[in-house]
Design a protein around this motif. Structure first.
Motif, PDB file in Angstrom:
ATOM      1  N   GLY A   1       8.107   5.303   9.425  1.00  0.00           N
ATOM      2  CA  GLY A   1       6.838   6.002   9.360  1.00  0.00           C
ATOM      3  C   GLY A   1       5.879   5.109   8.713  1.00  0.00           C
ATOM      4  O   GLY A   1       6.069   3.802   8.276  1.00  0.00           O
ATOM      5  N   PRO A   2       4.500   5.487   8.708  1.00  0.00           N
ATOM      6  CA  PRO A   2       3.298   4.620   7.947  1.00  0.00           C
ATOM      7  C   PRO A   2       3.629   4.699   6.376  1.00  0.00           C
ATOM      8  O   PRO A   2       2.672   4.962   5.650  1.00  0.00           O
ATOM      9  CB  PRO A   2       2.169   5.505   8.637  1.00  0.00           C
ATOM     10  N   LEU A   3       4.466   3.838   5.993  1.00  0.00           N
ATOM     11  CA  LEU A   3       4.681   3.336   4.646  1.00  0.00           C
ATOM     12  C   LEU A   3       4.301   1.972   4.243  1.00  0.00           C
ATOM     13  O   LEU A   3       4.808   1.181   4.924  1.00  0.00           O
ATOM     14  CB  LEU A   3       5.971   3.731   4.224  1.00  0.00           C
ATOM     15  N   GLN A   4       3.519   1.907   3.546  1.00  0.00           N
ATOM     16  CA  GLN A   4       2.946   0.447   3.333  1.00  0.00           C
ATOM     17  C   GLN A   4       4.132  -0.352   2.571  1.00  0.00           C
ATOM     18  O   GLN A   4       4.903  -0.052   1.679  1.00  0.00           O
ATOM     19  CB  GLN A   4       1.714   0.271   2.386  1.00  0.00           C
ATOM     20  N   GLY A   5       4.321  -1.560   2.970  1.00  0.00           N
ATOM     21  CA  GLY A   5       5.195  -2.479   2.436  1.00  0.00           C
ATOM     22  C   GLY A   5       6.682  -1.956   2.716  1.00  0.00           C
ATOM     23  O   GLY A   5       7.572  -2.494   2.059  1.00  0.00           O
ATOM     24  N   GLN A   6       6.897  -1.401   3.844  1.00  0.00           N
ATOM     25  CA  GLN A   6       8.311  -1.001   4.283  1.00  0.00           C
ATOM     26  C   GLN A   6       9.073  -2.268   4.631  1.00  0.00           C
ATOM     27  O   GLN A   6      10.148  -2.159   4.182  1.00  0.00           O
ATOM     28  CB  GLN A   6       8.008   0.137   5.464  1.00  0.00           C
ATOM     29  N   THR A   7       8.606  -2.956   5.540  1.00  0.00           N
ATOM     30  CA  THR A   7       9.359  -4.233   5.995  1.00  0.00           C
ATOM     31  C   THR A   7       8.399  -5.268   6.178  1.00  0.00           C
ATOM     32  O   THR A   7       7.402  -5.091   6.101  1.00  0.00           O
ATOM     33  CB  THR A   7      10.269  -4.136   7.211  1.00  0.00           C
ATOM     34  N   ILE A   8       8.760  -6.613   6.084  1.00  0.00           N
ATOM     35  CA  ILE A   8       7.986  -7.664   6.217  1.00  0.00           C
ATOM     36  C   ILE A   8       7.188  -7.718   7.602  1.00  0.00           C
ATOM     37  O   ILE A   8       5.906  -7.997   7.737  1.00  0.00           O
ATOM     38  CB  ILE A   8       8.364  -9.044   5.918  1.00  0.00           C
ATOM     39  N   THR A   9       7.764  -7.104   8.524  1.00  0.00           N
ATOM     40  CA  THR A   9       7.135  -7.164  10.012  1.00  0.00           C
ATOM     41  C   THR A   9       5.795  -6.102   9.976  1.00  0.00           C
ATOM     42  O   THR A   9       4.868  -6.285  10.627  1.00  0.00           O
ATOM     43  CB  THR A   9       8.321  -6.924  11.019  1.00  0.00           C
ATOM     44  N   THR A  10       6.229  -4.993   9.513  1.00  0.00           N
ATOM     45  CA  THR A  10       5.335  -3.894   9.512  1.00  0.00           C
ATOM     46  C   THR A  10       4.148  -4.290   8.687  1.00  0.00           C
ATOM     47  O   THR A  10       2.954  -3.928   8.569  1.00  0.00           O
ATOM     48  CB  THR A  10       5.728  -2.479   9.374  1.00  0.00           C
ATOM     49  N   GLY A  11       4.526  -4.794   7.428  1.00  0.00           N
ATOM     50  CA  GLY A  11       3.545  -5.146   6.360  1.00  0.00           C
ATOM     51  C   GLY A  11       2.384  -6.286   6.846  1.00  0.00           C
ATOM     52  O   GLY A  11       1.502  -6.301   6.784  1.00  0.00           O
ATOM     53  N   LEU A  12       3.191  -7.105   7.818  1.00  0.00           N
ATOM     54  CA  LEU A  12       2.346  -8.314   8.282  1.00  0.00           C
ATOM     55  C   LEU A  12       1.341  -7.460   9.375  1.00  0.00           C
ATOM     56  O   LEU A  12       0.082  -7.753   9.478  1.00  0.00           O
ATOM     57  CB  LEU A  12       3.009  -9.325   9.344  1.00  0.00           C
TER      58      LEU A  12
END
Length: 310
Positions: free
Chosen positions: A253-264
């Protein structure tokens, strides 16, 4: 009375003698000139250089722009950084929301735990399959082949439904559990089965005669023999899980800093993009996989080239 042959007869005999060892015209005409080979070799070199450039260009752009300012990137993104700056990397690491440290930590945990579970599961199941014969083995391999051929986007929604039903949606254990199925496990099984087929049956039978259980034979005898396969599986699965974007985005879900790809992905603004910080984050995201590959590259190369000399 002796008659002297005319000089023309001497020429005929000379030309006839010379013609005995001469090369036939059709063979003489088939003599290669070397030009087609040179042209074909140069064409292959050009094609190889073009393909290499396609793969190397994104890496080059990431490396040079990670150490350039925003103005220099917009002015000319191809030129090398001069003078180089570490401001992009520093800003990425010191963001107020800790997006990059958390993303790197979470991606590392998810990748390590997932691979640590996939390797024993895949190798143990492959050891069981490699010692079986008949239609049952063929049916199991067909089922795993389907796991490789079916796109992960097709099974994403059913996976989320199952995780919601068991209460693991929007959790890291749910993301790790989703990584244990599908194409990841299928890839590990196919790699291990190919290697375990080459393990002699005499070694396994001797261990069983000495009283070793199936679990001990698999862990203490078979696994050391297929170490190159383990390195190959670890490298590929780690890279795939590290670079995965859809599963972390939809499962966590929309959690900041969840993984490096979603953080990017979260660093890309709707109306403006800080390219310097973006390339800095990409540089940080690529360091750990490269270091991991350099650590086990010898086993990885051995795994890819095994059987080439047989």
């Amino acid at each position: 009375m002796t008659t002297v042959a005319p000089s023309g007869g001497t020429r005929e005999r000379t030309s006839l003698a010379a013609g005995i060892g001469a090369v036939p015209p059709e063979r003489a005409g088939a003599r290669p000139t070397g030009r087609p080979r040179r042209f074909g070799g140069r064409f292959r070199i050009l094609v190889a250089a073009a393909v290499t450039l396609v793969f190397v260009a994104p890496i080059y752009l990431m490396l040079v722009n990670a150490f350039k300012s925003q103005d220099d990137i917009l002015a000319n993104p191809i030129t090398p950084p001069w003078p180089p700056t570490l401001e992009n990397v520093t800003q990425a690491l010191t963001r107020p929301d800790n997006l990059i440290p958390l993303g790197l930590r979470n991606s590392l945990i998810v990748a390590v735990v997932s691979v640590a579970l996939l390797v024993p599961l895949g190798s143990a199941f492959s050891f069981y399959i490699s010692r079986r014969r008949g239609r049952t083995k063929a049916a199991i391999l067909v089922a795993f082949a389907a796991g490789l051929m079916i796109p992960p986007q097709v099974t994403l929604l059913p996976t989320i439904k199952i995780l919601t039903w068991i209460g693991l949606d929007h959790t890291y254990p749910g993301l790790i559990l989703s990584n244990l199925g599908g194409g990841y496990l299928s890839f590990a099984v196919f790699v291990y089965v190919g290697f375990m087929r080459s393990v002699p049956d005499e070694i396994i039978q001797a261990a069983r005669l000495d009283g070793a259980s199936g679990l001990r034979v698999w862990w203490q005898i078979v696994m050391p023999l297929v170490r190159p396969a383990t390195a190959t599986v670890v490298i590929f699965l780690t890279l795939w899980i590290w670079n995965d974007f859809l599963n972390p985005l939809f499962i966590l879900g929309p959690l900041q800093g969840q993984t490096i790809t979603t953080g990017l992905y979260l660093t890309i603004g709707q109306y403006s993009v800080d390219y310097g910080q973006l390339f800095g984050i990409m540089f940080l995201a690529g360091i750990l996989p490269v270091l991991g590959y350099l650590t086990v590259q010898k086993q990885f190369v051995a795994g890819l080239t095994s059987g080439a000399s047989k």
